[in-house]
Design an enzyme around this catalytic site. Sequence first.
Site, mmCIF file in Angstrom:
data_model
loop_
_atom_site.group_PDB
_atom_site.id
_atom_site.type_symbol
_atom_site.label_atom_id
_atom_site.label_comp_id
_atom_site.label_asym_id
_atom_site.label_seq_id
_atom_site.Cartn_x
_atom_site.Cartn_y
_atom_site.Cartn_z
ATOM 1 N N ARG A 62 0.855 -1.185 0.000
ATOM 2 C CA ARG A 62 0.000 0.000 0.000
ATOM 3 C C ARG A 62 0.890 1.233 0.000
ATOM 4 N NH1 ARG A 62 -4.750 -1.141 -2.099
ATOM 5 N NH2 ARG A 62 -6.047 -2.496 -0.824
ATOM 6 N N ALA A 74 -10.754 -6.492 -1.674
ATOM 7 C CA ALA A 74 -11.650 -5.362 -1.950
ATOM 8 C C ALA A 74 -11.181 -4.639 -3.194
ATOM 9 C CB ALA A 74 -11.662 -4.397 -0.767
ATOM 10 N N GLU A 90 -14.036 -9.128 -7.033
ATOM 11 C CA GLU A 90 -12.777 -8.839 -6.348
ATOM 12 C C GLU A 90 -12.271 -10.054 -5.566
ATOM 13 O OE1 GLU A 90 -10.634 -6.359 -6.460
ATOM 14 O OE2 GLU A 90 -11.824 -5.112 -7.803
ATOM 15 N N GLU A 94 -8.636 -11.407 -6.666
ATOM 16 C CA GLU A 94 -7.516 -11.273 -5.744
ATOM 17 C C GLU A 94 -7.120 -12.578 -5.061
ATOM 18 O OE1 GLU A 94 -8.043 -7.994 -3.042
ATOM 19 O OE2 GLU A 94 -8.079 -6.536 -4.680
ATOM 20 N N GLU A 117 -16.008 8.066 0.572
ATOM 21 C CA GLU A 117 -15.848 6.652 0.220
ATOM 22 C C GLU A 117 -16.808 5.768 1.023
ATOM 23 O OE1 GLU A 117 -12.449 3.236 -0.351
ATOM 24 O OE2 GLU A 117 -12.160 4.704 1.243
ATOM 25 N N GLU A 136 -2.618 -5.762 -14.000
ATOM 26 C CA GLU A 136 -1.229 -5.725 -14.449
ATOM 27 C C GLU A 136 -0.273 -5.198 -13.381
ATOM 28 O OE1 GLU A 136 0.621 -2.916 -17.704
ATOM 29 O OE2 GLU A 136 -0.611 -4.470 -18.666
ATOM 30 N N GLU A 138 -0.814 -5.270 -10.055
ATOM 31 C CA GLU A 138 -1.241 -5.799 -8.759
ATOM 32 C C GLU A 138 -0.410 -7.033 -8.392
ATOM 33 O OE1 GLU A 138 -5.739 -5.792 -7.006
ATOM 34 O OE2 GLU A 138 -5.428 -6.878 -8.853
#
Length: 177
Positions: A62, A74, A90, A94, A117, A136, A138
């Site tokens: 992150r 997520a 997701e 993931e 958000e 790509e 991630e």
Amino acid sequence: MEQLKRLKRELQCEGAITKYYKDTIQLPDGKTTVYDFVGHNGAAAAVGVLDDGRILMVRQYRNALDRETLEIPAGGLNPGEPTIEAAARELEEETGYQCGKIEKLITIRTTVAFCNEKIDIYFATELKKTKQHLDEDEYVNVEPCTLEKLEKMIYDGVIEDSKTIASILAYKNKYVK
């Protein structure tokens, strides 16, 4: 409480997932002030629980924290995409697991002081192994964890991500007897 009134919203900068604005706000006494506002398109997440009770977690870098974090899967919404579909998408992208059953767990607002958000979080079961479909850019490692381990990591300050903390504790409260 007397109402504040937004007089103006001015776009300052537009990024890939957010827009940054300066809002001019009229205070109850008639004076004005400027607030920062970050607009976000929303997201969805899933607490995926394997048949043995372990929860699918993802470890990823992150940038805002300049380190890896352990989170529930997520991601952002595609235009017009229902959050339940985004959560299932997701989860599979993931973790490489497709869910047979999914239901709403909670909705959270991550940072109400300056950002809109909203994340709808789902509880997913009847998981079947497929394969990851990462973006790509991630890089995600899947780590199935016990609820006990995750709770300890939350209370030890290892897990700080708000959606993950809220989701794990809501899952425990609602589904674990």
